[in-house]
Design a protein around this motif. Sequence first.
Motif, PDB file in Angstrom:
ATOM      1  N   ARG A 174       0.813  -1.223   0.000  1.00 55.31           N
ATOM      2  CA  ARG A 174       0.000   0.000   0.000  1.00 55.31           C
ATOM      3  C   ARG A 174       0.846   1.273   0.000  1.00 55.31           C
ATOM      4  NH1 ARG A 174      -5.292  -1.101   3.888  1.00 55.31           N
ATOM      5  NH2 ARG A 174      -6.027  -2.969   2.763  1.00 55.31           N
ATOM      6  N   TRP A 175       2.155   1.112  -0.116  1.00 52.34           N
ATOM      7  CA  TRP A 175       2.986   2.315  -0.190  1.00 52.34           C
ATOM      8  C   TRP A 175       2.735   3.014  -1.515  1.00 52.34           C
ATOM      9  CZ3 TRP A 175       6.669   4.402  -3.385  1.00 52.34           C
ATOM     10  CH2 TRP A 175       7.405   5.471  -2.882  1.00 52.34           C
ATOM     11  N   ARG A 176       2.596   4.301  -1.478  1.00 53.11           N
ATOM     12  CA  ARG A 176       2.356   5.100  -2.680  1.00 53.11           C
ATOM     13  C   ARG A 176       3.349   6.252  -2.737  1.00 53.11           C
ATOM     14  NH1 ARG A 176      -0.090   1.216  -3.375  1.00 53.11           N
ATOM     15  NH2 ARG A 176      -2.228   0.914  -4.153  1.00 53.11           N
ATOM     16  N   TYR A 177       3.718   6.586  -3.954  1.00 48.92           N
ATOM     17  CA  TYR A 177       4.628   7.715  -4.147  1.00 48.92           C
ATOM     18  C   TYR A 177       3.876   9.021  -3.923  1.00 48.92           C
ATOM     19  CZ  TYR A 177       7.199  11.346  -6.624  1.00 48.92           C
ATOM     20  OH  TYR A 177       7.820  12.512  -6.956  1.00 48.92           O
ATOM     21  N   PRO A 178       4.369   9.886  -3.041  1.00 50.70           N
ATOM     22  CA  PRO A 178       3.726  11.195  -2.826  1.00 50.70           C
ATOM     23  C   PRO A 178       4.162  12.190  -3.892  1.00 50.70           C
ATOM     24  CG  PRO A 178       5.566  10.938  -1.316  1.00 50.70           C
ATOM     25  CD  PRO A 178       5.499   9.666  -2.109  1.00 50.70           C
ATOM     26  N   LYS A 179       3.268  12.576  -4.741  1.00 51.06           N
ATOM     27  CA  LYS A 179       3.613  13.489  -5.822  1.00 51.06           C
ATOM     28  C   LYS A 179       4.171  14.788  -5.264  1.00 51.06           C
ATOM     29  CE  LYS A 179       1.775  15.303 -10.172  1.00 51.06           C
ATOM     30  NZ  LYS A 179       0.594  15.421 -11.057  1.00 51.06           N
ATOM     31  N   GLN A 180       5.265  15.251  -5.872  1.00 47.19           N
ATOM     32  CA  GLN A 180       5.975  16.418  -5.345  1.00 47.19           C
ATOM     33  C   GLN A 180       5.453  17.729  -5.898  1.00 47.19           C
ATOM     34  OE1 GLN A 180       8.336  15.838  -2.882  1.00 47.19           O
ATOM     35  NE2 GLN A 180       7.403  13.824  -3.150  1.00 47.19           N
ATOM     36  N   ARG A 181       4.977  17.702  -7.120  1.00 44.90           N
ATOM     37  CA  ARG A 181       4.559  18.950  -7.754  1.00 44.90           C
ATOM     38  C   ARG A 181       3.058  18.943  -7.953  1.00 44.90           C
ATOM     39  NH1 ARG A 181       6.897  20.462 -13.575  1.00 44.90           N
ATOM     40  NH2 ARG A 181       5.815  18.526 -14.050  1.00 44.90           N
ATOM     41  N   ALA A 182       2.381  19.880  -7.322  1.00 41.97           N
ATOM     42  CA  ALA A 182       0.932  19.986  -7.498  1.00 41.97           C
ATOM     43  C   ALA A 182       0.644  20.531  -8.889  1.00 41.97           C
ATOM     44  CB  ALA A 182       0.332  20.908  -6.438  1.00 41.97           C
ATOM     45  N   SER A 183      -0.236  19.833  -9.617  1.00 47.27           N
ATOM     46  CA  SER A 183      -0.582  20.299 -10.962  1.00 47.27           C
ATOM     47  C   SER A 183      -1.447  21.546 -10.866  1.00 47.27           C
ATOM     48  CB  SER A 183      -1.334  19.201 -11.723  1.00 47.27           C
ATOM     49  OG  SER A 183      -2.500  18.842 -11.019  1.00 47.27           O
ATOM     50  N   THR A 184      -1.098  22.546 -11.629  1.00 41.68           N
ATOM     51  CA  THR A 184      -1.854  23.792 -11.622  1.00 41.68           C
ATOM     52  C   THR A 184      -1.827  24.416 -12.998  1.00 41.68           C
ATOM     53  OG1 THR A 184      -1.986  26.033 -10.721  1.00 41.68           O
ATOM     54  CG2 THR A 184       0.188  25.036 -10.808  1.00 41.68           C
ATOM     55  N   ASN A 185      -2.940  25.008 -13.344  1.00 43.52           N
ATOM     56  CA  ASN A 185      -3.017  25.746 -14.599  1.00 43.52           C
ATOM     57  C   ASN A 185      -3.159  27.237 -14.331  1.00 43.52           C
ATOM     58  OD1 ASN A 185      -2.866  23.444 -16.253  1.00 43.52           O
ATOM     59  ND2 ASN A 185      -5.036  23.033 -15.933  1.00 43.52           N
ATOM     60  N   GLY A 186      -2.645  27.667 -13.165  1.00 45.44           N
ATOM     61  CA  GLY A 186      -2.732  29.071 -12.832  1.00 45.44           C
ATOM     62  C   GLY A 186      -2.024  29.946 -13.851  1.00 45.44           C
ATOM     63  N   ARG A 187      -2.507  31.177 -14.001  1.00 44.76           N
ATOM     64  CA  ARG A 187      -1.972  32.072 -15.024  1.00 44.76           C
ATOM     65  C   ARG A 187      -1.334  33.320 -14.426  1.00 44.76           C
ATOM     66  NH1 ARG A 187      -4.164  30.304 -19.938  1.00 44.76           N
ATOM     67  NH2 ARG A 187      -5.885  28.861 -19.681  1.00 44.76           N
ATOM     68  N   VAL A 188      -1.089  33.307 -13.133  1.00 48.22           N
ATOM     69  CA  VAL A 188      -0.457  34.452 -12.493  1.00 48.22           C
ATOM     70  C   VAL A 188       0.651  33.939 -11.586  1.00 48.22           C
ATOM     71  CG1 VAL A 188      -2.504  35.912 -12.577  1.00 48.22           C
ATOM     72  CG2 VAL A 188      -2.143  34.429 -10.610  1.00 48.22           C
ATOM     73  N   GLY A 189       1.540  34.846 -11.221  1.00 43.42           N
ATOM     74  CA  GLY A 189       2.585  34.497 -10.267  1.00 43.42           C
ATOM     75  C   GLY A 189       3.905  34.148 -10.926  1.00 43.42           C
ATOM     76  N   ASP A 190       4.924  34.042 -10.085  1.00 41.75           N
ATOM     77  CA  ASP A 190       6.276  33.781 -10.575  1.00 41.75           C
ATOM     78  C   ASP A 190       6.392  32.412 -11.227  1.00 41.75           C
ATOM     79  OD1 ASP A 190       7.003  36.251  -9.609  1.00 41.75           O
ATOM     80  OD2 ASP A 190       7.806  35.479  -7.713  1.00 41.75           O
ATOM     81  N   ALA A 191       5.682  31.418 -10.670  1.00 42.27           N
ATOM     82  CA  ALA A 191       5.780  30.063 -11.228  1.00 42.27           C
ATOM     83  C   ALA A 191       5.242  30.027 -12.654  1.00 42.27           C
ATOM     84  CB  ALA A 191       5.009  29.074 -10.350  1.00 42.27           C
TER      85      ALA A 191
END
Length: 687
Positions: A174-191
């Motif tokens: 039952r071990w699962r990989y914890p995703k590191q990068r949250a998926s986002t389609n944001g259109r503002v900000g430095d990222a």
Amino acid sequence: MTMPTPLISRSRVDAQANIAAFITHSRDEVAAFDPHLDFDSDCWDITAHSFAKGDRRVRLGRIHLFFDRIPDGGGTDPISNVRMFAKAYVRSQTAHLSSTVVVRAVKAFEAIGTAMEKAGIDSLADCDRACFDAAVSELIANGAVATTDAVGPRLGQIARFLDRNLMCVHPIARWRYPKQRASTNGRVGDAFEARKRRSLPDPEAIDALAQAFQLASDPRDVLTTSVAAILCSAPERINEVLALPVNCEVDQTGDDGRGYLGLRWAGSKGYADHVKLILPAMADVVREALRKIHAITDQARSVARWYENNPTRLYLPEGHEHLRGKEFVELEEIAPLLGLAKPTRPVIRYWVKTAGLQVTKVRRQSGQFAQVIRFADLEKHLIGLLPTGFPIADSKTGLKYADALTAIPYGLFRNGEPSLCMIEPLRYHHIAYALGQNNEAGSVTVFQRVGLDPERRLSIRSHQFRHWLNTLAQGANLSQIDIAKWSGRRSPDQNAFYDHVTSEEIVEQIRAKVGNHAKAIGPLAEIPKHLPVSREEYVTMAVPTAHTTLYGFCIHDFAASPCEMFRNCLDCREHVCIKGLPDRMERIERSLTLATAHLEQAQAAVTDGVYGAEEWVEVHGATVKRLAQLIAILKDPGVEDGAVIQLGKQETYSLSEGAAHDYLKSIETSESRADPCALQTAMESFA
């Protein structure tokens, strides 16, 4: 003193035995990659296997798997050897998958081996969840987040494989990989800005590329700029351009009676082969690019045809046919065939030595000695340099080198002096380095050679053209299905990753449609008459900003006040929907299904006599009516894609409107009637 004897549990003994049996089975009985594969070697050459599967990475060069970077774990027992288990797993569990997946599996075992070594774990049989958590930490410490998220899920698959086959003492299924990068389609900000800069080409580089297309004279630069011109005409992948056939041009007549240029593309990533029409504005540019490519590659296709018909005989160009009748040839005679930049005697001798050809000294009739090699040895060596899989250039489509658009003379991109008798495929790194992708290593770019970039500032990645064209299509409100088809994607859901339209650009798109009945529905379609301000000022006040929501865009100005609808977007007058955006219709339909279920529950509560249920019937009924109206507009074929939809007055209230409504209602029903002035004062206090 008697030393204690450590006891090993039966489960651990069985797990180790299962691991050993699995390694033996994969080494001796599995034939994947190659029946004669040297299993114990730490470097596997899987080029032939990848070519047979249609992997176009073979065009980049030979494909190897390296296992020497995988630590052996904490012990030396062969049963606990992580490296041997990694080989067994890769061969038996991933050989049928792409080479990218295989490489990710190897990287996953690198992380597991390092984690075991640091924790002092001697065997895979003793790995637990903490060990796999430590492996994730190793991935994070040694790679980018995107790389970690690509390799990480394979760790979970390895954990489940160990648990399922009783190769581990601890329960890790039952071990699962914890995703590191949250998926986002944001259109503002430095990222977002960083992602946009990374994904889109520099406008200065695009302008320079257009100039280089006209200025280029070196065959390397002509090929590079011509391939880039094709990539600018359609959002295709570089591997698809390199797999184009020589007869890729298709002339078609459209429904409007006009002629259009199309190209035959070999699909990839699950999308079928197809003919794609080129934008009329780019048609002449693409025709010129194809003409330039033909001029450089025609000779290479002729050579490929020769070898296809004469697989054991060396191709000799005009003026060199006499060499075939000789037993020995002098070094100076073979220099033009090799494509050496400086065919001096030392350079030729070095090439002969590197090729492993035996040099013999013979006496000429003049009495002088000459260095010669056997023609048969030279012929055998040069024929051995033919590309992997020859005569097939693309095993996925069966395209032959004799019919490939991008078959080029051997060595053209090494020093600009191509071989007269050998060929090779145009490779990804030829284009990438010429466009500046290897600037740090000192590669000379096309921009430098044509005199446009003496300071080495300009560079473009081939995939940036695809992002650029997709962003232009999004900005022009092309439908998501059309964008997916144009880009050769299986699903429109993948479009979002290539959409780099900024929030400011979206605001401008919405503002441009205000007051246009053909492109806006609802209050935004109407502009009051006799305004005391200009249309531009009114539009700016009506649409001050735009924030992405699950269903469209919110044009509420949060700098002035917070959201009073608690993100109940579909009941808000400051929410707009744009027809054709991916996923939006499905989400709105799910909201309608949920609202309908709530309405039915409220109606049942009214039947049961539940106090206050009538108000919920009214609320949910208004929501169902509003969503049904919105869906009808979005599905109306008469409404064009990109149309801005803002529904008008609804029967729901914001927080302040609801408070004012309840307060006035309580005043009206009170025993002491308030005078009109009091009612007006109450309204103003909530305005």
